[in-house]
Design a protein around this motif. Structure first.
Motif, mmCIF file in Angstrom:
data_model
loop_
_atom_site.group_PDB
_atom_site.id
_atom_site.type_symbol
_atom_site.label_atom_id
_atom_site.label_comp_id
_atom_site.label_asym_id
_atom_site.label_seq_id
_atom_site.Cartn_x
_atom_site.Cartn_y
_atom_site.Cartn_z
ATOM 1 N N LYS A 6 49.571 49.299 21.188
ATOM 2 C CA LYS A 6 50.036 48.252 20.284
ATOM 3 C C LYS A 6 51.061 47.331 20.926
ATOM 4 N N ASN A 7 51.949 47.879 21.724
ATOM 5 C CA ASN A 7 53.009 47.078 22.314
ATOM 6 C C ASN A 7 52.537 46.290 23.531
ATOM 7 N N GLN A 8 51.305 46.549 23.984
ATOM 8 C CA GLN A 8 50.872 45.910 25.209
ATOM 9 C C GLN A 8 49.463 45.327 25.045
ATOM 10 N N SER A 9 49.167 44.916 23.816
ATOM 11 C CA SER A 9 47.812 44.462 23.525
ATOM 12 C C SER A 9 47.425 43.230 24.301
ATOM 13 N N THR A 10 48.388 42.437 24.746
ATOM 14 C CA THR A 10 48.068 41.229 25.513
ATOM 15 C C THR A 10 48.485 41.346 26.964
ATOM 16 N N ALA A 11 48.945 42.524 27.381
ATOM 17 C CA ALA A 11 49.491 42.664 28.724
ATOM 18 C C ALA A 11 48.685 43.596 29.614
ATOM 19 N N VAL A 12 47.453 43.896 29.192
ATOM 20 C CA VAL A 12 46.629 44.794 29.988
ATOM 21 C C VAL A 12 46.061 44.019 31.178
ATOM 22 N N MET A 13 46.499 44.369 32.356
ATOM 23 C CA MET A 13 46.078 43.679 33.571
ATOM 24 C C MET A 13 45.664 44.690 34.630
ATOM 25 N N ILE A 14 44.789 44.252 35.504
ATOM 26 C CA ILE A 14 44.370 45.056 36.648
ATOM 27 C C ILE A 14 44.681 44.276 37.916
ATOM 28 N N ILE A 15 45.329 44.929 38.853
ATOM 29 C CA ILE A 15 45.623 44.307 40.143
ATOM 30 C C ILE A 15 44.650 44.875 41.178
ATOM 31 N N LEU A 16 43.782 44.013 41.663
ATOM 32 C CA LEU A 16 42.803 44.417 42.676
ATOM 33 C C LEU A 16 43.416 44.181 44.057
ATOM 34 N N LEU A 17 43.834 45.246 44.702
ATOM 35 C CA LEU A 17 44.516 45.125 45.990
ATOM 36 C C LEU A 17 43.621 44.527 47.070
ATOM 37 N N GLY A 18 42.325 44.801 46.973
ATOM 38 C CA GLY A 18 41.410 44.250 47.973
ATOM 39 C C GLY A 18 41.762 44.707 49.371
ATOM 40 N N PHE A 19 42.044 43.735 50.246
ATOM 41 C CA PHE A 19 42.383 44.034 51.640
ATOM 42 C C PHE A 19 43.847 43.713 51.929
ATOM 43 N N SER A 20 44.693 43.934 50.909
ATOM 44 C CA SER A 20 46.128 43.646 51.059
ATOM 45 C C SER A 20 46.793 44.520 52.108
ATOM 46 N N ASP A 21 46.196 45.673 52.415
ATOM 47 C CA ASP A 21 46.761 46.570 53.426
ATOM 48 C C ASP A 21 46.669 45.977 54.831
ATOM 49 N N TYR A 22 45.893 44.916 54.965
ATOM 50 C CA TYR A 22 45.698 44.287 56.278
ATOM 51 C C TYR A 22 46.017 42.795 56.174
ATOM 52 N N PRO A 23 47.308 42.450 56.040
ATOM 53 C CA PRO A 23 47.692 41.034 55.842
ATOM 54 C C PRO A 23 47.269 40.130 56.988
#
Length: 314
Positions: A6-23
């Motif tokens: 209820k407190n986060q009904s508009t804040a559900v997000m997914i962060i796809l790291l992808g290839f961030s380990d290799y900048p």
């Protein structure tokens, strides 16, 4: 409707790291995937246009191939633009609704392609085993029906799998070590019980994979028997040559998928998982038109005529 806290009904997000380990690889990967996408679009759209233009290619085999190219074009367009965006922006988040939307369209293409490959194997079986009856057996009406079945099953499978995600609860922000919204991404991000969703996924994916694979293997078993019975070496060569492109595509497609889903999702295997995801979601849609065009004389002749016409017109 996606369930959330209820407190986060508009804040559900997914962060796809992808290839961030290799900048240091972000820019080279962006250029590489951009080129692959350009080749994929040009190859698949070009294949559709070539088949449309050349009347000699108005046969069942090329009719199915044009639809396979359309599915590959759609799938690469669904996946690659978001991948390219994540390689150049710092904020790699995507809302849960957008992620589910990407998954829904993407899984439609994957399921449709599986059925389409099975249909194409059946078409080759009829063409080689029953050449005299092929034109009558594989009528335009049947071709349209088989393609409709492929698209319909892809849509139905997508609806079932998407619904199994919509009943899950998601909360907060989840960091996922991937670049595409696969089913495993949602299972990792879910806050509620996911056993039913996992069971649905297992049944639908395995049913689709193994049923289409059985059709393909059975078709090629009968094709092999028919070809081996031929007395002419030239006839056997032409028989195997006719199936070579499709068999290559099937081997790469199913081999990659089976390899990808057999890898345990451990920390040590995430790089291999992402490489597998790249191959079946980015590389394969580019390879399919290349394989068919390089091994097909009719397509190569049409390409040559178009190039000659372009040079003359200039």
């Amino acid at each position: 409707m996606v369930s959330t806290d209820k407190n986060q009904s508009t804040a559900v997000m997914i962060i796809l790291l992808g290839f961030s380990d290799y900048p240091e690889l972000q820019v080279p990967l962006f250029l590489l995937f951009h080129i692959i996408y350009a080749v994929s679009v040009a190859g698949n759209v070009g294949m559709i246009l070539i088949i449309k233009i050349n009347r000699k290619l108005h046969t069942p085999m090329y009719f199915f191939l044009s639809h396979l190219s359309f599915v590959d074009f759609c799938y690469s367009t669904i996946v690659i633009p978001k991948l390219l965006e994540n390689l150049v922006v710092e904020e790699k988040s995507i809302s849960i609704k957008d992620c589910i939307t990407q998954f829904s369209f993407g899984i439609t293409c994957v399921m449709t392609e599986m059925v389409m490959l099975a249909v194409m194997a059946y078409d080759r079986f009829l063409a080689i085993s029953y050449p005299l009856l092929y034109t009558v057996s594989m009528s335009p009406k049947l071709c349209s029906l088989l393609v409709t079945v492929a698209y319909s099953w892809g849509i139905i499978s997508s609806i079932i799998l998407t619904y199994s995600l919509l009943v899950l609860s998601f909360c907060g922000t989840k960091i996922i070590n991937n670049f595409v919204c696969e089913y495993s991404v949602f299972l990792s991000a879910a806050c509620s019980d996911k056993h039913i969703s996992e069971l649905i996924m297992f049944i639908v994916l395995n049913l689709n994979t193994f049923c289409t694979l059985i059709i393909i293997l059975t078709s090629y078993l009968f094709i092999s028997v028919t070809i081996l019975k031929m007395h002419s070496a030239n006839g056997r060569y032409k028989g195997f040559s006719t199936c070579a492109s499709h068999l290559t595509v099937v081997t790469i497609f199913y081999g990659t998928i089976l390899f990808h889903y057999c890898i345990p999702n451990s920390k040590n295997s995430w790089l291999v998982v992402k490489v597998g995801s790249v191959f079946y979601s980015v590389v394969i849609p580019m390879l399919n038109p290349l394989i068919y065009s390089l091994r097909n004389n009719e397509v190569k002749e049409t390409l040559k005529k178009l190039m000659d016409f372009k040079i003359i017109s200039q």
